[in-house]
Design a protein around this motif. Structure first.
Motif, short mmCIF file in Angstrom:
data_model
loop_
_atom_site.label_atom_id
_atom_site.label_comp_id
_atom_site.label_asym_id
_atom_site.label_seq_id
_atom_site.Cartn_x
_atom_site.Cartn_y
_atom_site.Cartn_z
N GLY A 485 0.71 -1.53 -0.20
CA GLY A 485 0.55 -0.08 0.28
C GLY A 485 0.90 1.16 -0.11
N LEU A 486 2.14 1.38 -0.39
CA LEU A 486 2.94 2.19 -0.69
C LEU A 486 2.55 3.13 -1.79
CD1 LEU A 486 5.82 4.07 0.70
CD2 LEU A 486 6.88 2.76 -1.05
N PRO A 487 1.67 5.02 -1.19
CA PRO A 487 1.58 5.56 -2.51
C PRO A 487 2.78 5.75 -3.25
CG PRO A 487 0.79 6.66 -0.40
CD PRO A 487 1.72 5.03 -0.12
N GLY A 488 2.28 5.62 -4.51
CA GLY A 488 3.61 6.06 -5.76
C GLY A 488 3.81 4.31 -6.41
N ALA A 489 3.25 3.28 -5.19
CA ALA A 489 4.68 2.45 -5.91
C ALA A 489 4.31 1.83 -7.29
CB ALA A 489 4.01 1.07 -5.07
N GLU A 490 2.52 2.94 -7.72
CA GLU A 490 2.42 2.07 -9.47
C GLU A 490 3.36 2.14 -10.53
OE1 GLU A 490 0.66 5.63 -8.11
OE2 GLU A 490 0.86 3.64 -7.00
N ASP A 491 4.09 3.10 -9.85
CA ASP A 491 5.21 3.86 -11.06
C ASP A 491 6.49 3.61 -10.44
OD1 ASP A 491 5.81 5.13 -13.41
OD2 ASP A 491 5.72 7.24 -12.47
N PRO A 492 7.21 2.72 -10.86
CA PRO A 492 8.90 2.38 -9.90
C PRO A 492 9.58 2.63 -11.06
CG PRO A 492 7.20 0.88 -11.40
CD PRO A 492 6.31 1.42 -11.35
N ILE A 493 10.31 3.82 -11.08
CA ILE A 493 11.43 3.57 -11.92
C ILE A 493 12.48 2.54 -11.99
CG2 ILE A 493 12.97 6.01 -12.71
CD1 ILE A 493 10.39 6.27 -12.88
N ASP A 494 13.08 2.45 -13.13
CA ASP A 494 14.29 1.92 -13.42
C ASP A 494 15.54 3.19 -13.59
OD1 ASP A 494 17.15 1.19 -14.65
OD2 ASP A 494 16.04 -0.43 -15.33
N ALA A 495 16.12 3.09 -12.10
CA ALA A 495 17.31 3.53 -12.19
C ALA A 495 18.33 4.48 -13.58
CB ALA A 495 18.08 3.84 -10.96
N ARG A 496 18.68 2.97 -13.70
CA ARG A 496 19.54 3.46 -15.01
C ARG A 496 19.30 4.43 -16.16
NH1 ARG A 496 19.85 -3.13 -16.86
NH2 ARG A 496 17.23 -2.80 -16.56
#
Length: 791
Positions: A485-496
């Motif tokens: 339930g972490l807000p913003g988790a639906e948009d994970p970012i590849d750090a590369r």
């Protein structure tokens, strides 16, 4: 392959210990018992109070020397609490200390770092902290990070004969080294000794208190001298009375309990956290966590358990000996990480296979590998690692790997080199390309910690942003974070894909919540980016890839089962690896900072009204309104006792900068109001009683006590049952003194008639209402500054 050496014999170790060639750098902590007693007894405040106490003992009576009990109480409480904190820290430090593996008499044994001796042969593996200086004697693809010493971020490949410096740590490979410098002769020994000391250095709170005390000292000196002269002139016919009233004017100027309660609050914080198996390696860490606005978390070991299980192997090449290769890759690494341990548990070592060469896992490479021979003598190079690192973008296997990752599973790719035999060398820089032939996808399952969702919820409620920064696939990390339930988790970012420009990186990190495929240096850069945006950053981690970020974060929090290097650089170590303890640590920090600010308001208000009252008395040329005994009871009931309880109470308000300014904004006008009400009541009583000094003093005492109690009632908010009971108990205590004949006589308090006492109460009520207006005027500013950072 490594040539294994036997190391020192028992006799050789004993000989070196006898000659003092031992790693005798103190492991902990701060001060010895004698130093603790000395530091708490011989203080500036105790010196001032001690001189005044001696003066009163010379002129009597004894009830005017009651304030001397403050010296004894301050010293005893400070010593006892610091000793308790020291014992707690030292006990936990033994549990959390790194234990190097040395070879003695041909056997590998764990010893305490302090038991290493010159010429010891010390084994090394990923995550090990190098405790003493030495020279590499065995190396198998050994890579060492020396950035904590040199600032250079790239790992250094170490061959036999190369030097090693204490303070560096192993990032990949294995080996052994011979100790050439131990104890204080080692390169980083002095640095490590200073870094692990139990201290109040660099504490914003401590610095603020010292600023206040310097300010108070400069006020006290001229005011005190003027008061001494004034009281001598006014009471020249009664020198003992002049001395008593002079001392009465000086004693309340000294905020005698403020430093004590600060030390006690910190020490009690250490003890409370120790009960939760949290090792506080630097005392300001308690304060720092209270100021945290962003917490950066790793996924593995924090949101999920470190242990993993192989849940599925998706064979892409039906002819490949997947089970045998996985079994050999497991045995090829002497210090397998959590992923490889799961494979070791699932696949036994096959018969007839051999390892010719190997490349250990590295957080920067994100793969490991080995050159293997099968029973037929065929040689092949194999790699095991992140699919999106080993394969080029757009490869069809990546879509299948992403499908697993989207379900929160960790996926490793087993691939075979399609090029020449024996080519798998560390110097070979190719990490992806058409020469790699995908053989299988190894799917690993992780169990989400049951307390993780509750902990994330706590941070959200407290206005603390959470960033998940992981080396795993971004889709997998995002899926785990979404399940919590972490807000913003639906948009994970590849750090590369993150920009290299520091400003653009700061904007991206501030805007997003979940990041995958983050390298060790990039973790460090992301912490710096958040700090550049004005955030106070806490970083949690347990692996060697977290060390740089842990070191640079405002607060580093390591897991007790993590690598020795991560534990060494962290300010707080969670010895039970319990992420759920972190809210308790944050809450403890907030309790300390918030409550010290509360009680500082009380102590500084007293100092201000005492200084101002002395000035008015000097200018008016009247006897000082109080004897020491009167101010002892007022200080005890309106400051000392309430402050002690309030300093140890729960407090969840996030700490904010500007401690000194906020305290003075209440204390200065509050002290002015208290002084004005008290001197008005005193002068009015002088006009009513016409020289009955005891009655005049009693009226002034009543006014000052009621104003002080009103201040306590304001500072104690928001009310709970025990806070209401505390305020009521203080009021009842004063009423008992006024009503019991023995106490009336002992404290020389006697309310005569109704006129002066009635005016005294009315003035106290008016002053209390003014205090409410002062507090209300400060509230909008406090509310604005307590708003969390926009994220």
């Amino acid at each position: 392959m490594l040539t294994v050496q036997a190391g020192l014999s028992t006799a050789q170790v004993a000989e070196r210990i006898a000659t003092g060639q031992v790693n005798d750098v103190p492991v902990r902590s701060g001060r010895s018992v004698g130093e603790i007693v000395k530091a708490n007894l011989f203080t500036r405040i105790n010196a001032i109070m001690g001189v005044l106490f001696g003066v009163i003992l010379a002129v009597g009576p004894i009830q005017d020397a009651l304030f001397g009990g403050v010296i004894i109480a301050n010293t005893l409480i400070g010593v006892v609490q610091e000793l308790r904190a020291k014992r707690t820290l030292d006990r936990l430090a033994i549990v959390g200390a790194a234990r190097p593996v040395v070879r003695r008499d041909g056997q590998a044994v764990e010893v305490a770092a302090a038991d290493l001796v010159l010429d010891d042969l010390i084994e090394l593996g990923p995550g090990d902290q190098i405790a003493v200086d030495g020279v590499v004697t065995e190396s198998e693809q050994l890579e060492v990070d020396e950035s904590l010493l040199t600032g250079e971020a790239d790992p250094v490949v170490k061959q036999v004969g190369d030097p090693l410096l204490s303070g560096s740590f192993v990032t990949a490979g294995s080996g052994a080294f011979t100790a050439t410098k131990v104890g204080r002769a080692a390169y980083a020994a002095r640095l490590a000794e200073e870094a692990s000391r139990f201290t109040l250095v660099n504490s914003e709170l401590r610095g603020g208190l010292n600023t206040i005390l310097r300010f108070v000292t400069w006020l006290i000196i001229p005011t005190g001298l003027a008061l001494i002269v004034s009281q001598y002139l006014v009471n020249s016919d009664d020198v003992p009375e002049a001395v008593r009233r002079m001392v009465a004017g000086l004693v309340p100027m000294v905020p005698e309990g403020l430093v004590l309660l600060t030390s006690v609050a910190f020490a009690v914080g250490v003890i409370r956290l120790g009960r939760r198996r949290c090792l506080v390696q630097e005392l300001p860490a308690i304060e720092g966590l209270a100021r945290v606005s962003v917490v950066c978390l790793d996924k593995t070991g924090t949101l999920t358990d470190s242990a993993m299980d192989v849940t599925e192997v998706r064979q892409l090449d039906p002819d490949a000996p997947v089970a045998q290769v996985l079994g050999m890759l497991g045995v090829a690494d002497e210090r397998p990480n959590a992923s490889l341990r799961a494979i070791v548990d699932a696949y036994p070592v096959p018969a007839g296979w051999g390892v010719l060469d190997r490349v250990p896992f590295s957080s920067a490479r994100k793969w490991s590998g080995a050159t293997l021979t099968d029973p037929s003598g065929t040689i092949a190079d194999w790699r095991l690692g992140a699919p999106d690192v080993l394969l080029p973008a757009g490869h069809p296997v990546l879509a299948e790997a992403d499908g697993y990752g989207a379900r929160g599973l960790r996926v490793l790719l087993l691939a075979r080199e399609g090029s020449e035999e024996g080519a798998l060398l560390l110097q070979k820089a190719i990490t992806r390309g058409p020469s790699l032939h995908p053989v299988a996808l190894v799917v690993l399952g992780q169990r989400v910690r049951e307390e993780a969702a509750r902990t994330l919820r706590y941070f959200a409620e407290q206005g603390v942003a959470v960033k998940v920064i992981s080396g795993d696939n971004a889709l997998s990390v995002g899926a785990v974070a979404r399940s919590l339930g972490l807000p913003g988790a639906e948009d994970p970012i590849d750090a590369r894909t993150l920009p290299a420009d520091p400003v653009e990186l700061a904007e991206a990190v501030d805007r997003h919540t979940v990041f995958g495929r983050v390298g060790p240096q990039q973790k460090r850069d992301m912490v710096a980016a958040l700090q550049a945006r004005g955030h106070t950053v806490a970083m949690t981690g347990d692996g060697v890839n977290d060390v740089l970020a842990l070191k640079d974060a405002d607060i580093g929090v390591a897991m007790g089962s993590g690598s020795p290097a991560s534990r060494a650089v962290a300010q707080i170590v969670l010895l039970d690896n319990n992420f759920a303890a972190l809210p308790a640590v944050v809450a403890e920090g907030r309790r300390v900072i918030g409550n010290i600010e509360r009680v500082a308001n009380l102590f500084l208000t007293k100092t201000v009204y005492s200084v101002l009252l002395a000035i008015v008395v000097v200018l008016s040329q009247v006897p000082y309104p109080f004897l020491p005994r009167h101010l002892t009871i007022i200080s005890s009931l309106t400051i000392g006792i309430p402050a002690f309880f309030l300093a140890l109470a729960p407090n969840n308000e996030r700490a904010r900068p500007g401690f000194v300014g906020r305290v003075l904004r209440f204390a200065v006008p509050g002290g002015l109001v208290a002084m004005a009400a008290t001197i008005t009541s005193y002068l009015f009583a002088r006009s009513v009683y016409g020289g009955d000094l005891a009655a005049e003093t009693s009226a002034a005492t009543l006014t000052l006590f009621l104003v002080g109690l009103w201040a306590v009632a304001i500072i104690a908010r928001p009310y709970t049952w025990w806070r209401i009971l505390l305020v009521a108990a203080m009021g009842t205590g004063f009423a008992v003194v006024l009503l019991v004949p023995f106490l009336q006589e002992f404290f020389q308090l006697s309310l005569v008639g109704t006129t002066a006492p009635g005016v005294a109460v009315a003035l106290a009520v008016a002053a209390g209402l003014l205090l409410e207006l002062i507090r209300a005027g400060l509230r909008p500013r406090v509310a604005r500054r307590s708003e969390p950072h926009s994220l």
